[in-house]
Design a protein around this motif. Structure first.
Motif, short mmCIF file in Angstrom:
data_model
loop_
_atom_site.label_atom_id
_atom_site.label_comp_id
_atom_site.label_asym_id
_atom_site.label_seq_id
_atom_site.Cartn_x
_atom_site.Cartn_y
_atom_site.Cartn_z
N SER A 1 70.84 -26.04 -16.97
CA SER A 1 72.33 -26.45 -17.14
C SER A 1 72.66 -26.93 -15.39
O SER A 1 72.66 -26.09 -14.33
CB SER A 1 73.09 -26.19 -17.93
N TYR A 2 73.31 -28.25 -15.13
CA TYR A 2 74.10 -28.19 -14.26
C TYR A 2 75.11 -29.15 -14.50
O TYR A 2 75.47 -29.47 -15.49
CB TYR A 2 72.66 -29.03 -13.36
N ASP A 3 75.62 -29.18 -13.51
CA ASP A 3 77.28 -29.91 -12.96
C ASP A 3 76.49 -31.20 -12.10
O ASP A 3 76.83 -31.32 -11.22
CB ASP A 3 77.63 -29.13 -11.95
N HIS A 4 76.94 -32.99 -13.75
CA HIS A 4 76.76 -33.85 -13.22
C HIS A 4 77.23 -34.38 -11.89
O HIS A 4 77.39 -35.31 -12.00
CB HIS A 4 76.41 -34.65 -14.97
N ARG A 5 78.25 -33.93 -11.79
CA ARG A 5 79.39 -34.69 -11.13
C ARG A 5 78.67 -34.34 -9.68
O ARG A 5 79.21 -35.36 -8.96
CB ARG A 5 80.59 -33.82 -11.06
N ILE A 6 78.09 -33.61 -9.43
CA ILE A 6 77.15 -33.59 -8.07
C ILE A 6 76.16 -33.58 -8.16
O ILE A 6 75.48 -34.34 -6.93
CB ILE A 6 77.81 -31.84 -7.37
N ILE A 7 75.41 -33.01 -8.82
CA ILE A 7 74.22 -33.37 -9.69
C ILE A 7 73.67 -34.29 -10.28
O ILE A 7 73.88 -34.31 -11.43
CB ILE A 7 73.22 -31.68 -9.53
N ASP A 8 72.42 -35.47 -9.29
CA ASP A 8 71.82 -36.51 -10.40
C ASP A 8 70.77 -36.27 -11.56
O ASP A 8 69.87 -35.01 -10.79
CB ASP A 8 71.64 -37.84 -9.74
N GLY A 9 70.63 -36.15 -12.86
CA GLY A 9 70.04 -36.35 -13.21
C GLY A 9 67.88 -35.85 -12.90
O GLY A 9 67.38 -34.89 -12.71
N ALA A 10 67.53 -37.17 -11.58
CA ALA A 10 66.39 -37.07 -10.93
C ALA A 10 66.84 -35.62 -10.55
O ALA A 10 65.09 -35.17 -10.37
CB ALA A 10 66.27 -37.89 -10.22
N ASP A 11 68.00 -35.53 -9.42
CA ASP A 11 67.56 -34.16 -8.76
C ASP A 11 67.88 -32.53 -9.86
O ASP A 11 66.80 -32.25 -8.85
CB ASP A 11 69.08 -34.01 -8.37
N ALA A 12 68.13 -32.56 -10.42
CA ALA A 12 67.80 -31.65 -11.82
C ALA A 12 66.53 -31.89 -11.86
O ALA A 12 65.47 -30.33 -12.18
CB ALA A 12 68.76 -31.75 -12.82
N ALA A 13 65.68 -32.86 -12.92
CA ALA A 13 64.71 -32.79 -13.04
C ALA A 13 63.51 -32.63 -11.62
O ALA A 13 62.54 -31.57 -12.30
CB ALA A 13 63.40 -33.93 -13.67
N ARG A 14 63.75 -32.45 -10.47
CA ARG A 14 62.36 -32.41 -9.71
C ARG A 14 62.82 -30.96 -9.22
O ARG A 14 62.11 -29.83 -9.18
CB ARG A 14 63.08 -33.23 -8.30
N PHE A 15 64.03 -30.21 -9.27
CA PHE A 15 64.48 -28.98 -8.75
C PHE A 15 64.07 -28.10 -9.94
O PHE A 15 63.33 -26.81 -9.11
CB PHE A 15 66.16 -29.25 -8.86
N LEU A 16 64.11 -28.62 -10.98
CA LEU A 16 63.19 -27.84 -11.95
C LEU A 16 61.78 -27.38 -11.95
O LEU A 16 61.67 -26.58 -11.93
CB LEU A 16 63.62 -27.63 -13.75
N ARG A 17 61.36 -28.63 -11.75
CA ARG A 17 59.99 -29.23 -11.72
C ARG A 17 59.23 -28.03 -10.11
O ARG A 17 58.28 -27.40 -10.67
CB ARG A 17 59.20 -30.27 -11.44
N TRP A 18 60.17 -27.68 -9.53
CA TRP A 18 59.47 -27.35 -7.87
C TRP A 18 59.72 -25.59 -8.42
O TRP A 18 58.61 -24.93 -7.72
CB TRP A 18 60.98 -27.32 -6.67
N ILE A 19 60.87 -25.70 -9.43
CA ILE A 19 60.45 -23.86 -9.90
C ILE A 19 59.57 -23.34 -10.77
O ILE A 19 58.65 -23.42 -10.31
CB ILE A 19 61.42 -23.94 -10.71
N CYS A 20 59.09 -24.65 -11.36
CA CYS A 20 58.08 -24.62 -12.60
C CYS A 20 56.94 -24.17 -11.92
O CYS A 20 56.18 -23.72 -11.67
CB CYS A 20 58.15 -25.39 -13.06
N THR A 21 56.86 -25.84 -10.47
CA THR A 21 55.52 -25.64 -10.09
C THR A 21 55.47 -24.63 -8.84
O THR A 21 53.60 -23.63 -8.71
CB THR A 21 55.22 -26.82 -8.49
N ALA A 22 56.13 -23.14 -8.81
CA ALA A 22 56.08 -22.21 -8.05
C ALA A 22 55.86 -20.60 -8.89
O ALA A 22 55.07 -20.25 -7.91
CB ALA A 22 57.70 -22.28 -7.08
N LEU A 23 56.55 -20.78 -9.94
CA LEU A 23 55.26 -20.45 -10.93
C LEU A 23 54.28 -20.53 -11.14
O LEU A 23 53.39 -19.69 -11.52
CB LEU A 23 56.63 -20.58 -12.23
N GLU A 24 53.72 -22.01 -11.17
CA GLU A 24 52.45 -21.91 -11.16
C GLU A 24 51.48 -22.15 -10.45
O GLU A 24 50.09 -21.16 -10.24
CB GLU A 24 52.19 -23.65 -11.75
N GLN A 25 51.57 -21.62 -8.75
CA GLN A 25 51.61 -21.75 -7.79
C GLN A 25 52.02 -20.57 -7.17
O GLN A 25 52.66 -21.41 -5.56
CB GLN A 25 51.11 -23.36 -7.37
N PRO A 26 51.86 -19.28 -6.98
CA PRO A 26 53.05 -19.05 -6.52
C PRO A 26 52.73 -19.20 -4.77
O PRO A 26 53.54 -18.55 -4.02
CB PRO A 26 52.43 -16.96 -6.88
#
Lengths: 471, 447
Positions: B415-440
């Motif tokens: 969940s994020y504050d849409h005033r400062i974070i755009d949807g695309a950024d949030a998707a990238r951020f979360l994807r980065w976390i997922c990738t880091a989990l998949e490839q430690p």
């Protein structure tokens, strides 16, 4: 050996108290100390042996005093060897006991000198030869202090003693010069004076016992002057030369009657210096200030977060009971408690006769820090117990916060002051008000009543002191 | 010159209070900053200092009366103060009024300066025993040592309260454990109040219907934790336009690693959990996506970028939700993080957490995976701007290299504050976390 949870360097009253508590809390503890048993300066070369000798001094003085009451003992015969043996046996008994306590707690006691290799390792040069490397999670530095020497006057002579040598009681010199009118000089000077030595005391400052309140010191000074041969204040030692039958000392001061005087022995007691060198501290982030003290925060943590320092090495007051308390605080911090070293009263006691003791705020401190205060004094002349002892020279005073009448400090001079001050410490620590002290019943007839009556004096209601009411 | 002294502004939302004590009387000389009176508000007792020096001409209020902000309290002659008698002395000392030496108006300054989000402890006057001043000699005592027993002083230190700021209620102002607790509660509620910027629980709530018409009810007063949670949740929900982004990370490989290294962590006293790993990854992600490590200062139209990475971890306790904060998560390795999280969670459950340990977070992780669920929409822990929700790992049929395989999938909800974070950024951020989990290895590579 596996990594120790705690290594304590120095087995004095700070170090062993810390090590013992840590062991009681279940930590794996190594205690590194040069002597065979824990004890440090306090037990081997300080508090304990000096008190044994001061007990003797007091007894000797009382036998003289008894002539006033028609009791005559005659001149005492002093067997110096037996006296020394007894004093040594006291030390032996106490330090041996500590050794037992250390073993019982399964503390790894290593006799030797420790040096840091890095912030998690020390090497110990062991007293029985060999070297041992010990790694640790936390360390407590408790290496204490040693007698300070006078620069340029450091004569290499067996006649020149520091407090350690004076306690060895090699002989009873005919004459002794005590350089430094602080508590160590006055205590040891009193011992030698009681044993028959003509003792001269030299103090650079205008009064004896710098730091203590003047009115208390005045009472003690009167006694000191009566037992000592001479007491020179505002006087400096400017030179020392070894002569055939003594040390010739050059004195410089207004009241000095003879500039060059010869003494069979000279005791230098001008203070103590921290033992912060030769410990490999430069291999760690520990900060040592210009005066040689290790800098610590309120939790006694040094700039190296897993190394703590306690006791004399962290600064004044250099007192055993302050060190033990700090040691326990440091261990509690290591054990994860969020505690700090935050006493409101550290008692200071001078074990002369009369004793002088104080705790909390002194008048001198209050004045220099611009703190408003009121004083309530009870003179022992009005105490029944003091009169039965034929000792009405004492005084008990309370230093109070004017608005709330809270007890901020207590000062006592008189026989037993060292024991009486405990009530003062409790009063200051508990933030007791004058009325609390006044309303607590004290046993009659005791010297402790003087504390209660001092509080009564404050309210102008002392039973035994009449003060006409101000209009 | 005759000056009027009116009750000044005592802090946000304080309209007035009861006058507990007036420390001066007619004819007394007062100094600037001298405490004139104590006013008890519903939050705290506030000592009110004098804005000028002079002689008290008249006192227009009595102790026990109510005073409103702006009400006339004293008239003071600011001239001729030199020939006046001092405000005390003369009478027997115990009955003196208590000016001058009272502690400065600490409570008041705490109220005024306690800006939203700021740790209340920083608004307190500097403690004289600050650890930052090493080797303060013991004789270097504060001017007025706090009138509290050693036990009470220790208790205050343990819960992170500056004993010198606590008003004592005992004789001579002696501070009891109760006083310390009360002060701590006041600080907490003030914090909730101010950080809530006027939003309190129930403020917008219409009156309750009478439920007893339909059956038995039981009433229980809210605990402090519940009140504070309610207030901060309402505040966050009211201020932040929330959006939640969902994703899934394949942690099949990570789980193998985690299990094989678990014993190694255990040797060092740490339990290597998914949360601990996520803290490490989140800290790395925050560094990479600095927008997520900010706060929005609407009042000043500013974005505050934080150069530190303190990660809050939601802990479910018997008394409710607590969020202890792991400091400088970017500088600690996973075992250290795991050990610290374990310790903080333990403290939270044992009521041992200090206020300090719950402040200063820049991002929060809330893991409900232990209980279950496929996804949820966590509420951002204001003034942070994002929160990562973790649900339960499920074995899911997944196509890997054209083959159907059972893979362990970890559902994540950001969940994020849409005033400062755009949807695309949030998707990238979360994807980065997922990738880091998949490839430690990525943490070592890019984190």
């Amino acid at each position: 050996m596996e990594k120790q949870q705690l290594v304590v360097i120095g087995g004095g009253p700070g170090g062993y108290a810390a090590a013992f508590l840590a062991a009681d809390l279940g930590m794996s503890v190594t205690l590194i100390e040069k002597e065979e048993n824990p004890g440090g300066v306090c037990l081997y070369r300080g508090c304990i042996p000096s008190k044994a000798l001061l007990h003797v001094a007091k007894l000797l003085r009382e036998t003289e005093h008894a002539e006033n009451w028609g009791i005559h003992f005659g001149k005492p015969k002093i067997e110096l060897d037996k006296l020394r043996d007894w004093k040594n046996s006291v030390v032996q008994k106490m330090t041996g006991g500590l050794g037992q306590l250390s073993k019982a707690r399964k503390i790894n006691y290593v006799q030797g000198h420790a040096k840091f290799v890095d912030a998690h390792t020390v090497t110990v040069e062991k007293s029985d030869g060999g070297e041992e490397t010990i790694s640790f999670e936390n360390a407590i530095l408790a290496t204490g202090s040693r007698p300070a020497t006078i620069p340029n006057l450091d004569l290499d002579s067996p006649r020149l003693m520091d407090s350690t040598a004076a306690l060895d009681l090699e002989n009873i010199p005919k004459t002794l010069l005590v350089v430094g009118g602080g508590y160590i000089g006055l205590e040891l000077g009193s011992v030698y004076a009681a044993l028959g030595t003509k003792v001269t005391v030299v103090e650079m400052l205008p009064a004896l016992l710098p730091g203590a309140d003047k009115d208390l010191v005045a009472v003690l000074s009167r006694e000191i002057k009566s037992i000592m041969h001479k007491v020179y204040t505002k006087t400096k030692v400017t030179g020392m030369t070894e002569k055939k039958n003594g040390i010739e000392v050059a004195l410089e001061g207004e009241s000095v009657d003879k500039e060059k005087q010869t003494f069979e022995k000279v005791l230098v007691s001008i203070g103590r210096k921290p033992n912060s060198q030769n410990l490999g501290l430069e291999k760690t982030k520990v900060v040592v200030n210009q005066r040689g003290f290790v800098e610590v925060d309120v939790q006694r943590r040094t700039a190296e977060s897993n190394i703590f320092a306690i006791g004399d090495i962290t600064g004044d007051p250099m007192l055993a009971h302050k060190a033990s308390h700090e040691g326990r605080v440091a261990v509690e911090v290591i054990a994860g408690h969020k505690v700090g070293f935050e006493p409101n009263a550290i008692p200071a006691v001078i074990f002369t006769d009369p004793e002088l003791a104080w705790c909390g705020l002194t008048e001198e401190e209050a004045k220099s820090q611009g703190i408003d205060y009121e004083v309530a004094k009870f003179p022992w002349g009005a105490s029944g117990r003091a009169t039965t002892l034929d000792r009405s020279d004492g005084m008990t005073k309370l230093i109070l916060e004017p608005e709330t009448t809270r007890v901020l400090g207590v000062g006592i001079v008189g026989p037993g002051a060292g024991e009486l001050i405990a009530e003062g410490v409790l009063a200051v620590e508990m933030a007791a008000l004058a009325s609390d002290v006044k309303l607590a019943i004290h046993a009659h007839p005791t010297l402790s009543e003087t504390v209660m009556e001092a509080a009564e004096v404050f309210f102008g209601q002392s039973t035994h002191v009449y003060r006409p009411k101000k209009n | 010159m005759i000056q009027e002294f009116r009750l000044p502004d005592l802090g946000e939302n304080i309209e007035g209070g009861d006058v507990v004590q007036i420390h001066v009387g007619k004819g007394d000389k007062v100094e600037e900053e001298q405490i004139l009176l104590e006013v008890e508000t519903d939050k705290a007792t506030i000592e009110v200092p004098s804005p000028f020096q002079g002689i008290v001409k008249d006192v227009h209020i009595n102790a026990g009366q109510q005073a409103q902000v702006g009400q006339l309290i004293l008239t003071i002659d600011s001239e001729g103060s030199s020939d006046a008698r001092p405000a005390e002395k003369e009478e027997s000392p115990k009955e003196k009024p208590a000016p001058e030496k009272s502690e400065p108006a600490q409570v008041e300054s705490a109220t005024k300066e306690n800006k939203p989000g700021e740790a209340p402890s920083t608004a307190q006057p500097a403690s004289p025993a600050k650890p930052s001043a090493p080797a303060a000699p013991v004789s270097d005592r504060p001017k007025m040592i706090a009138p509290a027993s050693p036990t009470v002083r220790r208790f205050a230190r343990e819960i992170g309260v500056d004993i010198h700021a606590v008003p004592g209620t005992g004789p001579g102002g002696r501070i009891s454990s109760e006083d310390v607790k009360r002060y701590s509660r006041d600080l907490n509620s003030r914090r909730t109040q101010s950080s809530g910027a006027g939003v309190t629980i129930g403020q917008f709530a219409p009156p309750m219907p009478d439920f007893s018409k339909w059956g038995d009810v039981e009433k229980e007063s809210m605990s402090n934790i519940r009140k504070s949670t309610a207030a901060s949740m309402a505040q966050a929900w009211n201020t932040i336009p929330h959006v939640t982004q969902h994703d899934k990370a394949d942690i099949t490989e990570l789980e193998k690693l985690r299990k094989s290294f678990a014993s190694r962590a255990e040797e060092q006293g740490a339990k290597l959990t998914v949360t601990a790993i996520l803290i490490k990854i989140a800290a790395a992600a925050l560094k990479r996506f600095p927008n997520f490590n900010t706060s929005i200062d609407v009042g000043n139209n500013e974005i505050i970028f934080k150069k530190f990475y303190h990660i809050g971890v939601a802990v479910d306790t018997e008394r409710g939700l607590l969020v202890p904060v792991v400091r400088n998560a970017d500088r600690k390795n996973m075992i250290e993080l795991a050990a610290e999280v374990g310790e903080l969670a333990q403290k939270a459950r044992n009521k041992k957490l200090s206020l300090e340990e719950m402040q200063g977070g820049t991002f929060t992780i809330t893991n409900l995976g232990g209980i279950g669920g496929t996804s949820f929409t966590p509420i951002v822990n204001w003034p942070e701007v994002a929160i990562l929700g973790v649900s339960r790992t499920q074995n899911e049929p997944t196509i890997v290299d054209d083959k159907l395989e059972s893979r362990m999938m970890l559902p994540l909800s950001l969940s994020y504050d849409h005033r400062i974070i755009d949807g695309a950024d949030a998707a990238r951020f979360l994807r980065w976390i997922c990738t880091a989990l998949e490839q430690p290895f990525m943490i070592a590579l890019e984190g």
